[in-house]
Motif scaffolding. Sequence first.
Motif, mmCIF file in Angstrom:
data_model
loop_
_atom_site.group_PDB
_atom_site.id
_atom_site.type_symbol
_atom_site.label_atom_id
_atom_site.label_comp_id
_atom_site.label_asym_id
_atom_site.label_seq_id
_atom_site.Cartn_x
_atom_site.Cartn_y
_atom_site.Cartn_z
ATOM 1 N N THR A 1 0.837 -1.200 0.000
ATOM 2 C CA THR A 1 0.000 0.000 0.000
ATOM 3 C C THR A 1 0.870 1.248 0.000
ATOM 4 N N LEU A 2 1.920 1.238 0.814
ATOM 5 C CA LEU A 2 2.843 2.386 0.852
ATOM 6 C C LEU A 2 3.525 2.591 -0.498
ATOM 7 N N GLU A 3 3.977 1.513 -1.096
ATOM 8 C CA GLU A 3 4.632 1.606 -2.403
ATOM 9 C C GLU A 3 3.686 2.227 -3.429
ATOM 10 N N THR A 4 2.459 1.760 -3.442
ATOM 11 C CA THR A 4 1.465 2.265 -4.398
ATOM 12 C C THR A 4 1.169 3.737 -4.131
ATOM 13 N N LEU A 5 1.039 4.100 -2.867
ATOM 14 C CA LEU A 5 0.767 5.491 -2.498
ATOM 15 C C LEU A 5 1.915 6.399 -2.949
ATOM 16 N N ILE A 6 3.137 5.947 -2.796
ATOM 17 C CA ILE A 6 4.299 6.734 -3.228
ATOM 18 C C ILE A 6 4.289 6.903 -4.748
#
Length: 175
Positions: free
Chosen positions: A94-99
């Motif tokens: 989720t963090l990777e996608t948000l970044i």
Amino acid sequence: MKRSEIKSIIEAIMFSYGEPLSIKDLNLAINEELAPKEIEIMLDILIEEYKENNRGINIIKLGDKYQMCSNPEYADFIKKIIEPTRKKTLSQATLETLIIVAYKQPITKTEIESIRGVKCDRVISTLLDQNLIYESARLNKIGKPILFKTTDEFLKLLDIESLDELPDKSLVSGN
């Protein structure tokens, strides 16, 4: 209308609305022929008054919008009254996608999946549910793919005013 009255109206609107408001929104609500700079000056005065008097509320700037919120100095007292809600932590995916969305926006799901190399349906759904991204538009291509952008909630999460405050892309990607 007097300047002090307009300032009070701005304060009342911001308190009642609760979500970020643009100067244009405030100007429409006040229904006066005010220059945007005049409303911005009144907002700056309110921000300073709250800071100088160490009030329990503040006005924060989020990009080109403003929002009334509680003074972080009193967070411990507020937590005693408000039942704590369990905040979900964001997974690595989720963090990777948000970044990716933050740096490449507006971006389609297909573009995100191309960068990550995996399907992102569930992750995008989570980010939408947590109001960290939103569907900003659709591309005029076959299938009309949705374009995603980050929200004001994303800015609040990172405690930044605008996307310009994100670290340089080369620092994140290792280039």
